[in-house]
Motif scaffolding. Structure first.
Motif, short mmCIF file in Angstrom:
data_model
loop_
_atom_site.label_atom_id
_atom_site.label_comp_id
_atom_site.label_asym_id
_atom_site.label_seq_id
_atom_site.Cartn_x
_atom_site.Cartn_y
_atom_site.Cartn_z
N GLU A 1 0.82 -1.19 0.00
CA GLU A 1 0.00 0.00 0.00
C GLU A 1 0.86 1.25 0.00
N ASN A 2 0.37 2.29 -0.62
CA ASN A 2 1.04 3.58 -0.61
C ASN A 2 1.11 4.12 0.81
N GLN A 3 2.25 4.71 1.18
CA GLN A 3 2.45 5.16 2.56
C GLN A 3 1.44 6.22 2.96
N ASN B 1 -5.39 5.69 6.47
CA ASN B 1 -6.22 4.59 6.97
C ASN B 1 -6.04 4.37 8.46
N LEU B 2 -4.81 4.55 8.94
CA LEU B 2 -4.50 4.25 10.34
C LEU B 2 -4.43 5.48 11.22
N ARG C 1 -9.19 2.02 8.92
CA ARG C 1 -9.64 1.25 7.76
C ARG C 1 -8.49 0.42 7.22
N TRP C 2 -8.87 -0.68 6.61
CA TRP C 2 -7.86 -1.54 5.98
C TRP C 2 -8.46 -2.22 4.76
N THR D 1 5.45 4.33 13.67
CA THR D 1 4.87 5.65 13.50
C THR D 1 4.14 5.69 12.18
N PRO D 2 3.28 6.66 11.97
CA PRO D 2 2.57 6.72 10.69
C PRO D 2 3.49 6.75 9.48
N GLU D 3 4.68 7.36 9.64
CA GLU D 3 5.59 7.48 8.51
C GLU D 3 6.35 6.20 8.20
#
Length: 283
Positions: free
Chosen positions: A32-34, A40-41, A55-56, A243-245
């Motif tokens: 998935e694209n970052q 989503n998260l 979401r996933w 982390t999100p990144e």
């Protein structure tokens, strides 16, 4: 009766899907694209209103190999830890072959004083969790000056009692008549072990090696307890800060760590099943 069987099959399939779902999520998320993963998260990583939900998507909306490129080409520490795992796991398995195979043969084919007591001790040690022996192991390794070395992880693991227990069951199943016939033909004890014991106990040996690989490839507690130098850490400890990144990188590393385990499991599945069956048999 057929209707009941169908219901059972459906229930089993649903349970299988339930257990497979997390693996599918990891695999799909790795492509998935970052930016999409971050979106989503977002409810997981940030304080948002209670109505928001993460979401996933099983099928990536914007598939990309960017996270794989980052791990495989821009993360040299990942490969260092991969080879660290190899330098730990394969010496452990080789040592178990050399030490535990004849130990299991001795328990299975010979009668000696305190045999039952010693074998019971083996089983007790097998059932004890790592936390129960961590302090004593630490003291012994510190005395031997093996802390913060690969040897401090390898040597205790070589003498794992689980592999002895599994191989013992297979060696015990070799008919006595075969052993007695070999002795009558003039074969020595070592020759019997090599020409009869190892070939006929090969499924048990393979089963023990498969279980050993699955256990030590993913070990976490031993390296954390006994290795202070992070350059010696195995791949199982490659967990970047979630982390999100870095979500994509984390998912890709999980997939790559899982691949050797999955290949070994699929290759030795039939031996593993035999080993589990044998370990459940009573004498």
């Amino acid at each position: 009766m057929k209707f009941k069987n169908k219901i059972v099959h459906i229930i089993l399939i649903l349970f299988c899907l339930l257990f497979i779902l997390p693996l599918l999520m990891i695999f799909s998320g790795s492509f998935e694209n970052q930016s999409q993963l971050t979106e989503n998260l977002e409810p997981v990583f940030k304080s948002v209103n209670s109505e928001s939900k993460a979401r996933w998507y099983v099928i990536p909306m914007y598939p990309t190999l960017k996270s794989y490129v980052e791990i495989l080409f821009d993360s040299p520490e990942f490969f260092i830890m991969f080879w660290n795992s190899c330098k730990l796991v394969f010496p452990i398995l080789l040592g178990q072959l050399i030490v535990n195979t004849p130990a299991a043969w001795g328990f299975a084919r010979y009668d000696f004083k305190w045999k039952n007591t010693l074998f019971t001790l083996y089983i007790v040690l097998m059932l004890m969790p790592f936390q129960s022996t961590m302090v004593s192991n630490y003291i012994v390794l510190n005395y031997l000056k093996l802390l913060n070395t690969r040897s401090g992880i390898i040597f205790p693991a070589i003498f794992s009692t689980l592999s002895v227990f599994i191989m013992y069951r297979f060696f015990k199943g070799i008919p006595k008549t075969v052993i007695e016939a070999a002795r009558m033909d003039g074969a020595g004890e070592f020759q019997i072990f090599v020409t009869i014991g190892i070939p006929m106990g090969a499924p048990g040996i393979a089963s023990a090696m498969v279980l050993g690989f699955l256990e030590y490839w993913s070990m976490i507690e031993q390296p954390l307890a006994f290795l202070e130098d992070k350059t010696l850490w195995p791949l199982s400890l490659y967990t970047p800060d979630i982390t999100p990144e870095l979500t994509g990188v984390y998912l890709v590393s999980s997939v790559i760590i899982l691949i050797p385990t999955l290949l070994i499991f699929l290759t030795g599945q039939k031996y593993l099943e035999k080993g589990i069956q044998a370990s459940g048999l009573k004498e």
